[in-house]
Scaffold this motif. Structure first.
Motif, PDB file in Angstrom:
ATOM      1  N   MET A   1       0.996  -1.160   0.138  1.00 18.25           N
ATOM      2  CA  MET A   1       0.077   0.065   0.110  1.00 18.25           C
ATOM      3  C   MET A   1       1.014   1.213  -0.205  1.00 18.25           C
ATOM      4  SD  MET A   1      -2.820   1.175   2.944  1.00 18.25           S
ATOM      5  CE  MET A   1      -3.079  -0.480   3.198  1.00 18.25           C
ATOM      6  N   ARG A   2       0.831   2.182  -1.063  1.00 19.14           N
ATOM      7  CA  ARG A   2       1.739   3.246  -1.307  1.00 19.14           C
ATOM      8  C   ARG A   2       0.988   4.553  -0.799  1.00 19.14           C
ATOM      9  NH1 ARG A   2       2.196   0.338  -5.863  1.00 19.14           N
ATOM     10  NH2 ARG A   2       1.036   1.962  -6.996  1.00 19.14           N
ATOM     11  N   VAL A   3       1.393   4.992   0.322  1.00 17.25           N
ATOM     12  CA  VAL A   3       0.626   6.145   0.902  1.00 17.25           C
ATOM     13  C   VAL A   3       1.455   7.364   0.787  1.00 17.25           C
ATOM     14  CG1 VAL A   3      -0.476   7.093   3.001  1.00 17.25           C
ATOM     15  CG2 VAL A   3      -0.691   4.636   2.108  1.00 17.25           C
ATOM     16  N   GLY A   4       0.734   8.305   0.410  1.00 14.89           N
ATOM     17  CA  GLY A   4       1.394   9.950   0.698  1.00 14.89           C
ATOM     18  C   GLY A   4       0.892  10.456   1.769  1.00 14.89           C
ATOM     19  N   LEU A   5       1.398  11.000   2.670  1.00 17.79           N
ATOM     20  CA  LEU A   5       1.214  11.646   3.912  1.00 17.79           C
ATOM     21  C   LEU A   5       1.431  13.332   3.546  1.00 17.79           C
ATOM     22  CD1 LEU A   5      -0.064  10.871   6.602  1.00 17.79           C
ATOM     23  CD2 LEU A   5       2.229  10.753   7.586  1.00 17.79           C
ATOM     24  N   ASP A  34       4.123   1.638   2.659  1.00 20.28           N
ATOM     25  CA  ASP A  34       4.985   2.216   1.964  1.00 20.28           C
ATOM     26  C   ASP A  34       4.348   3.759   2.076  1.00 20.28           C
ATOM     27  OD1 ASP A  34       6.897   3.316   0.067  1.00 20.28           O
ATOM     28  OD2 ASP A  34       6.156   1.988  -1.393  1.00 20.28           O
ATOM     29  N   LEU A  35       5.328   4.438   2.929  1.00 22.87           N
ATOM     30  CA  LEU A  35       4.983   5.759   3.315  1.00 22.87           C
ATOM     31  C   LEU A  35       6.040   6.738   2.776  1.00 22.87           C
ATOM     32  CD1 LEU A  35       2.618   7.187   4.981  1.00 22.87           C
ATOM     33  CD2 LEU A  35       4.741   7.412   6.810  1.00 22.87           C
ATOM     34  N   ASP A  36       5.558   7.779   2.269  1.00 18.39           N
ATOM     35  CA  ASP A  36       6.279   8.869   1.786  1.00 18.39           C
ATOM     36  C   ASP A  36       5.642  10.093   2.306  1.00 18.39           C
ATOM     37  OD1 ASP A  36       8.146  10.415   0.367  1.00 18.39           O
ATOM     38  OD2 ASP A  36       7.431  10.012  -1.476  1.00 18.39           O
ATOM     39  N   VAL A  37       6.355  10.790   3.046  1.00 18.71           N
ATOM     40  CA  VAL A  37       6.013  12.131   3.693  1.00 18.71           C
ATOM     41  C   VAL A  37       6.287  13.458   2.674  1.00 18.71           C
ATOM     42  CG1 VAL A  37       6.285  13.617   5.527  1.00 18.71           C
ATOM     43  CG2 VAL A  37       6.138  11.281   5.868  1.00 18.71           C
ATOM     44  N   HIS A  38       5.435  14.208   2.531  1.00 23.29           N
ATOM     45  CA  HIS A  38       5.598  15.326   1.780  1.00 23.29           C
ATOM     46  C   HIS A  38       4.888  16.652   2.770  1.00 23.29           C
ATOM     47  CE1 HIS A  38       6.157  13.736  -2.285  1.00 23.29           C
ATOM     48  NE2 HIS A  38       5.382  12.720  -1.601  1.00 23.29           N
ATOM     49  N   CYS A  39       5.903  17.462   3.026  1.00 23.77           N
ATOM     50  CA  CYS A  39       5.868  18.657   3.871  1.00 23.77           C
ATOM     51  C   CYS A  39       6.212  19.723   3.284  1.00 23.77           C
ATOM     52  CB  CYS A  39       6.481  18.072   5.159  1.00 23.77           C
ATOM     53  SG  CYS A  39       8.454  17.975   5.030  1.00 23.77           S
ATOM     54  N   TRP A  40       6.358  21.048   4.330  1.00 23.37           N
ATOM     55  CA  TRP A  40       6.959  22.271   3.801  1.00 23.37           C
ATOM     56  C   TRP A  40       8.519  22.116   4.026  1.00 23.37           C
ATOM     57  CZ3 TRP A  40       3.832  27.302   4.452  1.00 23.37           C
ATOM     58  CH2 TRP A  40       2.436  27.121   3.733  1.00 23.37           C
ATOM     59  N   GLY A  41       9.096  22.986   3.325  1.00 25.27           N
ATOM     60  CA  GLY A  41      10.513  23.092   3.509  1.00 25.27           C
ATOM     61  C   GLY A  41      11.361  22.788   2.337  1.00 25.27           C
ATOM     62  N   ALA A  74       1.167  18.088  -4.968  1.00 27.77           N
ATOM     63  CA  ALA A  74       0.349  17.331  -5.869  1.00 27.77           C
ATOM     64  C   ALA A  74       1.059  16.659  -7.033  1.00 27.77           C
ATOM     65  CB  ALA A  74      -1.086  18.064  -6.371  1.00 27.77           C
ATOM     66  N   SER A  75       1.744  17.515  -7.496  1.00 29.28           N
ATOM     67  CA  SER A  75       2.920  17.089  -8.682  1.00 29.28           C
ATOM     68  C   SER A  75       3.562  16.086  -8.394  1.00 29.28           C
ATOM     69  CB  SER A  75       3.320  18.361  -9.365  1.00 29.28           C
ATOM     70  OG  SER A  75       4.552  18.603  -8.453  1.00 29.28           O
ATOM     71  N   ALA A  76       3.918  15.854  -7.146  1.00 25.19           N
ATOM     72  CA  ALA A  76       4.969  14.725  -6.730  1.00 25.19           C
ATOM     73  C   ALA A  76       4.311  13.480  -6.128  1.00 25.19           C
ATOM     74  CB  ALA A  76       5.937  15.531  -5.661  1.00 25.19           C
ATOM     75  N   LEU A  77       3.064  13.443  -6.431  1.00 28.48           N
ATOM     76  CA  LEU A  77       2.375  12.261  -5.770  1.00 28.48           C
ATOM     77  C   LEU A  77       2.066  11.203  -6.847  1.00 28.48           C
ATOM     78  CD1 LEU A  77       0.259  14.207  -3.380  1.00 28.48           C
ATOM     79  CD2 LEU A  77       1.866  12.452  -2.583  1.00 28.48           C
ATOM     80  N   GLN A  78       2.509  11.279  -7.926  1.00 26.36           N
ATOM     81  CA  GLN A  78       2.126  10.094  -8.907  1.00 26.36           C
ATOM     82  C   GLN A  78       2.710   9.042  -8.282  1.00 26.36           C
ATOM     83  OE1 GLN A  78       3.389  11.172 -13.010  1.00 26.36           O
ATOM     84  NE2 GLN A  78       2.071   9.391 -13.739  1.00 26.36           N
ATOM     85  N   GLY A  79       1.905   7.891  -8.728  1.00 27.94           N
ATOM     86  CA  GLY A  79       2.509   6.423  -8.233  1.00 27.94           C
ATOM     87  C   GLY A  79       1.992   6.134  -6.728  1.00 27.94           C
ATOM     88  N   ARG A  80       1.641   7.319  -6.124  1.00 26.71           N
ATOM     89  CA  ARG A  80       0.791   6.833  -4.719  1.00 26.71           C
ATOM     90  C   ARG A  80      -0.431   6.273  -5.053  1.00 26.71           C
ATOM     91  NH1 ARG A  80       4.603   5.913  -0.908  1.00 26.71           N
ATOM     92  NH2 ARG A  80       5.798   5.510  -2.903  1.00 26.71           N
ATOM     93  N   GLU A  81      -0.844   5.215  -4.087  1.00 28.31           N
ATOM     94  CA  GLU A  81      -2.392   4.743  -4.182  1.00 28.31           C
ATOM     95  C   GLU A  81      -3.344   5.677  -3.298  1.00 28.31           C
ATOM     96  OE1 GLU A  81      -1.761  -0.043  -4.401  1.00 28.31           O
ATOM     97  OE2 GLU A  81      -0.324   0.662  -2.994  1.00 28.31           O
ATOM     98  N   LEU A  96      -6.308  17.674  -4.881  1.00 26.16           N
ATOM     99  CA  LEU A  96      -5.977  17.843  -6.162  1.00 26.16           C
ATOM    100  C   LEU A  96      -5.248  16.336  -6.761  1.00 26.16           C
ATOM    101  CD1 LEU A  96      -3.821  21.096  -6.213  1.00 26.16           C
ATOM    102  CD2 LEU A  96      -6.182  20.651  -7.252  1.00 26.16           C
ATOM    103  N   ALA A  97      -4.526  15.738  -5.569  1.00 26.82           N
ATOM    104  CA  ALA A  97      -4.072  14.326  -6.001  1.00 26.82           C
ATOM    105  C   ALA A  97      -5.006  13.494  -6.295  1.00 26.82           C
ATOM    106  CB  ALA A  97      -3.303  13.955  -5.050  1.00 26.82           C
ATOM    107  N   LYS A  98      -6.268  13.297  -5.679  1.00 31.08           N
ATOM    108  CA  LYS A  98      -7.412  12.706  -5.924  1.00 31.08           C
ATOM    109  C   LYS A  98      -8.030  12.879  -7.234  1.00 31.08           C
ATOM    110  CE  LYS A  98     -12.199  12.128  -4.327  1.00 31.08           C
ATOM    111  NZ  LYS A  98     -12.312  10.608  -4.092  1.00 31.08           N
ATOM    112  N   MET A  99      -7.963  14.017  -7.759  1.00 33.02           N
ATOM    113  CA  MET A  99      -8.728  14.367  -9.110  1.00 33.02           C
ATOM    114  C   MET A  99      -7.633  14.109 -10.031  1.00 33.02           C
ATOM    115  SD  MET A  99     -11.069  17.720  -8.629  1.00 33.02           S
ATOM    116  CE  MET A  99      -9.630  18.907  -8.346  1.00 33.02           C
ATOM    117  N   LEU A 100      -6.270  14.324  -9.868  1.00 35.14           N
ATOM    118  CA  LEU A 100      -5.281  14.150 -10.987  1.00 35.14           C
ATOM    119  C   LEU A 100      -5.107  12.688 -11.098  1.00 35.14           C
ATOM    120  CD1 LEU A 100      -3.579  15.720 -12.811  1.00 35.14           C
ATOM    121  CD2 LEU A 100      -1.860  15.833 -10.889  1.00 35.14           C
ATOM    122  N   TYR A 101      -4.838  12.065 -10.061  1.00 37.95           N
ATOM    123  CA  TYR A 101      -4.418  10.563 -10.195  1.00 37.95           C
ATOM    124  C   TYR A 101      -5.645   9.468  -9.944  1.00 37.95           C
ATOM    125  CZ  TYR A 101      -0.106  13.041  -9.486  1.00 37.95           C
ATOM    126  OH  TYR A 101       0.873  14.030  -9.887  1.00 37.95           O
ATOM    127  N   GLY A 102      -6.781   9.892  -9.606  1.00 40.11           N
ATOM    128  CA  GLY A 102      -7.896   9.175  -9.612  1.00 40.11           C
ATOM    129  C   GLY A 102      -7.592   8.322  -8.289  1.00 40.11           C
TER     130      GLY A 102
END
Length: 383
Positions: A1-5, A34-41, A74-81, A96-102
């Protein structure tokens, strides 16, 4: 399970309860998904990608700058489930990721913009944008996580178009192996506290939400033997900063032993302060749960807190602390409750022990992560 947090705050840049939540949730989720964190910085480390606002928007309204970070996320989340966003600062990226990648979008509500009208003081017209982003994301999310039962009701009241079956309660957690009584006193000595005198402790941001002006007026009249320690920084606006400073200076003129620590202390020093406080105080006027109360309880310290939001789901009134209604007599009620705890050290000790036991038994992060991962699985099955 590939998750973007998706989050604004992530270590080392954590200044509030939402950041603490994401920090420990991510730690416990990593063995489960399988976790990938996206944050500010800026920059990228293993499993963490940081995003900055667009330089073209330097000096623009903070809400617009936030949206530019959301677009980058959103642009970096391709491949997350599946994506899971926290706070309005990242909700739009999840939408945006929900709409862009379904892919499904899960959203955790740590607070709600309609219940924080004072944010208009901070964001100006950007408050309308932050409110729009939160509403849009919430109403189209596949699931919403409320950090308390009271927060779940707030979500349904603010957004009546939501299907109640999509709103799930998963309480905030606490790492009780990290937050535990520390017998050391070196941090107290460095700060200049008198070890012979009890002290009342506040830890939090200088915001309308945290009720800091109410506290500064309330502690004017508590037992003069008590010290007052304010770990308070990151003011929302120049106006609230100025009000805090004026009240602090006024308080310092009428009683001694008042300490203001405006910088963010290292966690071990905060734990030591929590451990040795005679009482921890949380005067919030709005609080979906209040992780800081759990932190104090885990350190064996009794809590005096406002009876709002999810706080009563954490602080057991009369057992682990005292709850004060937020009404016309709020400040006087805080004074009475603080004096009651200060006057009964043995009762305070029992409350502290009960608070530690409650934190250990009911609010472990491992359980929070398992419940969250289980929800991910159910959402993906339905997708």
């Amino acid at each position: 399970m590939r998750v973007g947090l998706l989050t604004r705050e992530y270590p080392p840049d954590v200044y509030g309860g939402a950041g603490v939540h994401v920090e420990f949730l991510a730690r416990e989720l990593r063995p489960l998904v399988d976790l990938d964190v996206h944050c500010w910085g800026e920059g990228r480390t293993e499993g963490v990608t940081r995003h900055s606002s667009w330089s073209a928007l330097d000096g623009a309204n903070d809400a617009l700058r936030t949206f530019s970070v959301d677009l980058a996320m959103a642009s970096a989340l391709q491949g997350r489930e599946l994506v899971h966003s926290h706070t309005w600062y990242a909700n739009l990226a999840g939408h945006l990721a929900k709409m862009l990648y379904g892919i499904p979008h899960v959203m955790t509500a740590h607070s709600l913009e309609p219940l924080r009208p004072w944010k208009a003081e901070q964001l100006g017209g950007g408050y309308a944008l932050s409110s729009w982003a939160e509403r849009t994301a919430a109403e189209s999310a596949d699931a919403l996580i409320a950090v308390s039962g009271a927060m779940r009701q707030d979500i349904l009241d603010c957004y009546p178009a939501l299907d109640p079956d999509k709103v799930h309660v998963v309480h905030n957690g606490i790492d009780t192996t990290l937050y535990r009584p520390d017998p050391g006193t070196d941090a107290l000595e460095r700060l200049g506290l008198d070890p012979r005198r009890p002290y009342v402790l506040f830890v939090g941001r200088i915001t309308r939400q945290k009720g800091v002006p109410h506290l500064l007026r309330a502690v004017r009249d508590i037992d003069p033997a008590a010290q007052v320690v304010l770990c308070a920084g990151a003011p929302d606006t120049p106006e609230i900063d100025r009000e805090f400073r004026e009240l602090y200076e006024e308080l310092s003129r009428v009683r001694d032993g008042v300490f203001w620590i405006p910088k963010m202390l290292p966690r071990p020093e905060v734990i030591q302060l929590l451990t040795h406080a005679a009482v921890f105080v949380c005067p919030s006027v709005y609080e979906p749960l209040g992780i800081v109360n759990l932190e104090a309880m885990a350190c064996g310290t009794p809590v005096v807190a406002s009876r709002v939001g999810g706080i009563p789901e954490v602080v057991a009134d009369g057992e682990t602390g005292l709850l004060v209604p937020v009404d016309d007599g709020f400040e006087a009620g805080l004074t009475r409750a603080l004096d009651s705890v200060l006057a009964d050290p043995e009762g305070a000790r029992r409350m502290g022990e009960a608070g530690r036991a409650r934190a250990v038994g009911e609010f472990g992060w491992d359980a929070v992560a398992r419940r969250t991962a289980d929800l991910y699985g159910k959402i993906l099955e339905q997708a």
